[in-house]
Design a protein around this motif. Structure first.
Motif, PDB file in Angstrom:
ATOM      1  N   ALA A 145       4.647  -5.094  -5.663  1.00 51.26           N
ATOM      2  CA  ALA A 145       4.767  -6.001  -4.517  1.00 51.26           C
ATOM      3  C   ALA A 145       4.110  -5.387  -3.278  1.00 51.26           C
ATOM      4  O   ALA A 145       3.412  -6.081  -2.527  1.00 51.26           O
ATOM      5  N   THR A 146       4.305  -4.088  -3.074  1.00 52.57           N
ATOM      6  CA  THR A 146       3.689  -3.414  -1.933  1.00 52.57           C
ATOM      7  C   THR A 146       2.171  -3.408  -2.063  1.00 52.57           C
ATOM      8  O   THR A 146       1.449  -3.650  -1.087  1.00 52.57           O
ATOM      9  N   MET A 147       1.676  -3.167  -3.265  1.00 56.55           N
ATOM     10  CA  MET A 147       0.225  -3.171  -3.474  1.00 56.55           C
ATOM     11  C   MET A 147      -0.360  -4.569  -3.236  1.00 56.55           C
ATOM     12  O   MET A 147      -1.436  -4.709  -2.635  1.00 56.55           O
ATOM     13  N   ASP A 148       0.348  -5.599  -3.684  1.00 56.52           N
ATOM     14  CA  ASP A 148      -0.123  -6.962  -3.462  1.00 56.52           C
ATOM     15  C   ASP A 148      -0.139  -7.297  -1.973  1.00 56.52           C
ATOM     16  O   ASP A 148      -1.076  -7.932  -1.471  1.00 56.52           O
ATOM     17  N   ALA A 149       0.901  -6.891  -1.238  1.00 57.62           N
ATOM     18  CA  ALA A 149       0.948  -7.158   0.206  1.00 57.62           C
ATOM     19  C   ALA A 149      -0.178  -6.417   0.919  1.00 57.62           C
ATOM     20  O   ALA A 149      -0.828  -6.970   1.816  1.00 57.62           O
ATOM     21  N   LEU A 150      -0.416  -5.168   0.541  1.00 53.15           N
ATOM     22  CA  LEU A 150      -1.482  -4.395   1.169  1.00 53.15           C
ATOM     23  C   LEU A 150      -2.841  -5.014   0.878  1.00 53.15           C
ATOM     24  O   LEU A 150      -3.698  -5.121   1.764  1.00 53.15           O
ATOM     25  N   THR A 151      -3.049  -5.470  -0.353  1.00 55.23           N
ATOM     26  CA  THR A 151      -4.317  -6.108  -0.720  1.00 55.23           C
ATOM     27  C   THR A 151      -4.505  -7.396   0.073  1.00 55.23           C
ATOM     28  O   THR A 151      -5.605  -7.664   0.581  1.00 55.23           O
ATOM     29  N   ALA A 152      -3.450  -8.205   0.193  1.00 54.73           N
ATOM     30  CA  ALA A 152      -3.545  -9.462   0.947  1.00 54.73           C
ATOM     31  C   ALA A 152      -3.862  -9.184   2.410  1.00 54.73           C
ATOM     32  O   ALA A 152      -4.696  -9.883   3.024  1.00 54.73           O
ATOM     33  N   ARG A 153      -3.231  -8.158   2.991  1.00 51.68           N
ATOM     34  CA  ARG A 153      -3.498  -7.817   4.389  1.00 51.68           C
ATOM     35  C   ARG A 153      -4.943  -7.353   4.559  1.00 51.68           C
ATOM     36  O   ARG A 153      -5.631  -7.755   5.508  1.00 51.68           O
ATOM     37  N   TRP A 154      -5.440  -6.534   3.627  1.00 52.12           N
ATOM     38  CA  TRP A 154      -6.812  -6.052   3.744  1.00 52.12           C
ATOM     39  C   TRP A 154      -7.795  -7.205   3.608  1.00 52.12           C
ATOM     40  O   TRP A 154      -8.760  -7.297   4.363  1.00 52.12           O
ATOM     41  N   ARG A 155      -7.552  -8.106   2.659  1.00 56.21           N
ATOM     42  CA  ARG A 155      -8.464  -9.233   2.458  1.00 56.21           C
ATOM     43  C   ARG A 155      -8.476 -10.161   3.675  1.00 56.21           C
ATOM     44  O   ARG A 155      -9.511 -10.720   4.025  1.00 56.21           O
TER      45      ARG A 155
END
Length: 141
Positions: free
Chosen positions: A54-64
């Motif tokens: 979940a943390t990796m998905d949130a970080l990826t969404a924020r970066w994108r």
């Protein structure tokens, strides 16, 4: 003094015998407690894995989302259907490398055996042509 030496020797001889002793098998209650601990550890590991994803998905969404405003090139995400076989298969080897079933193929059998050492192959380019001269020794006067 002699009694102290004898006692010390007996203790030193008894230590390996104590180390070789077996522990009694666990009782039903101890086995149940161990199984419960193992199940709790597995559940906690799964929970931690889900939190990490979940943390990796949130970080990826924020970066994108920032990539568009910052002018960074963002390629489309790649969907991973299943883990790669190399990551889940055991790293044991069932046969010789490159030889199916551990048997040489026809091409390998027909290949000539060459060796620099045996003189059946040309020497490498970095091989010395002659032995090095002995080091010069200073003359005594």
């Amino acid at each position: 003094m002699a009694l102290l030496k004898k006692t010390t020797i007996l203790l030193l001889l008894a230590i390996p015998a104590l180390a070789l002793g077996k522990l009694p098998p666990p009782t039903q209650a101890q086995a149940q407690v161990a199984a419960d601990k193992k199940a709790q550890a597995a559940a906690q590991a799964d929970k931690d894995k889900q939190a990490l994803l979940a943390t990796m998905d949130a970080l990826t969404a924020r970066w994108r989302s920032r990539a568009a405003t910052e002018g960074w090139q963002a390629n489309a995400p790649v969907a991973v259907a299943a883990p790669m076989p190399a990551l889940v298969q055991p790293n044991t080897q069932s046969s010789a490398s490159g030889q199916p079933g551990g048997v040489m193929g026809a091409v390998a059998k027909a290949a000539p055996i060459t060796s620099e050492k045996n003189g059946t192959a040309a020497p490498s380019a970095d091989v010395k042509k002659a032995p090095s001269p002995p080091p010069s020794t200073p003359q005594k006067r």
